[in-house]
Design a protein around this motif. Structure first.
Motif, PDB file in Angstrom:
ATOM      1  N   ILE A 147       0.855  -1.192   0.000  1.00  0.00           N
ATOM      2  CA  ILE A 147       0.000   0.000   0.000  1.00  0.00           C
ATOM      3  C   ILE A 147       0.892   1.243   0.000  1.00  0.00           C
ATOM      4  N   TYR A 198      -5.812   2.836  -2.018  1.00  0.00           N
ATOM      5  CA  TYR A 198      -5.889   1.457  -1.534  1.00  0.00           C
ATOM      6  C   TYR A 198      -7.281   1.115  -1.010  1.00  0.00           C
ATOM      7  N   ALA A 211       2.541  -1.882   4.517  1.00  0.00           N
ATOM      8  CA  ALA A 211       2.230  -0.457   4.484  1.00  0.00           C
ATOM      9  C   ALA A 211       3.359   0.334   5.129  1.00  0.00           C
ATOM     10  N   VAL A 221      -6.251   1.877   7.954  1.00  0.00           N
ATOM     11  CA  VAL A 221      -5.699   0.644   7.386  1.00  0.00           C
ATOM     12  C   VAL A 221      -6.132  -0.560   8.219  1.00  0.00           C
ATOM     13  N   SER A 237       3.516  -3.320   8.913  1.00  0.00           N
ATOM     14  CA  SER A 237       3.726  -1.875   8.851  1.00  0.00           C
ATOM     15  C   SER A 237       5.165  -1.557   9.213  1.00  0.00           C
TER      16      SER A 237
END
Length: 265
Positions: A147, A198, A211, A221, A237
């Motif tokens: 993303i 996204y 991400a 998210v 992440s």
């Protein structure tokens, strides 16, 4: 493992804040007003030979302090500090008008999505790519999505190193997206790149979602991942945590390096 998130009143308040770009405008305006009042006071006291650079620097310092008081992200502090000095430099250089237009178009193409998504452009490093690769299952076919894929470095790397993975990226800024598409074409990579937000992608199609966004984006998210991702899939992440949600795994390459956070749905 499914982790439920409790309502977070601090998060609700944060969403009601002004977008960073608008807040930055008001901060610079307030700093300019403060410097103007200060200069008027100094001139009335006989300080009439203040150099222009000192006033521009003072505006940058005041704006930087205001951004700290209002808890803006760290990169905004540098922007506020250097912005008035950059304006002074451009005024002194007397550059032709077309250069400003070119710089504006380039910046717009690169940071197109920053105003709406509150996510600045900042690419990941190869060291991070290698760490993410270790998290991608190698014993079965999987779908991997990045993303905010930027210029596509991570996605192209994973497509090369993980033969069982179907690797894709999605990017909202037009210039990085175009560079990623061209890079994949020139390198004959099977990686694919979509242009857009996204939020329009169905995350249930992917087993691993990566991400590298910003603290402001992570709650949304997480909500989308909980709603769409399948049980056993991974949300990864880099650097930014999800408020109120403990990760299953935290990876830190060096003591002073940002961490990689992993949540299993």
């Amino acid at each position: 493992m499914r982790i439920e998130q409790e309502p977070n009143p601090e998060l609700s308040g944060a969403r009601k804040r002004l977008p960073p770009a608008i807040l930055a405008f008001f901060i610079q305006f307030a700093a300019l007003a403060a410097v103007w009042c200060t200069s008027q006071l100094l001139w009335s006291l006989g300080w009439q030979d203040l150099p222009a650079w000192a006033l521009f620097l003072l505006q940058g310092v005041v704006a930087c302090l205001l951004s700290i008081m209002l808890a803006m992200a760290a990169w905004w502090r540098w922007i506020h500090l250097l912005f008035p000095l950059a304006i002074l430099a451009m005024l002194q250089w007397q550059l032709p008008a077309w250069i400003y237009l070119l710089a504006f178009c380039f910046t717009l193409a690169l940071f197109w999505s920053t105003y709406r998504t509150q996510v600045p452009f900042y690419p990941t490093r190869p060291a991070t790519w290698r760490q993410v690769k270790e998290l991608v299952p190698a014993d079965r076919p999987v779908g991997v999505l990045d993303i905010g894929s930027g210029m596509g470095g991570l996605v192209i790397y994973l497509a090369r190193e993980c033969p069982n993975a179907r690797c894709a990226g999605i990017e909202l800024a037009p210039l990085p997206w175009l560079i990623s598409v061209l890079s994949a074409f020139l390198k004959k990579s099977p990686a694919s790149f979509k242009y857009g937000d996204y939020q329009a992608v169905n995350l249930s199609e992917y087993d691993v979602v990566f991400a590298y966004l910003s603290p402001a984006a992570m709650p949304d998210v997480w909500l989308k991942a909980k709603k769409e991702m399948q049980a056993g899939s991974l949300l990864i992440s880099y650097e930014f945590e999800i408020p109120g949600v403990a990760p299953k795994l935290q990876i830190q390459d060096k003591f002073d390096a940002p961490s990689i956070f992993v949540w299993e749905l």
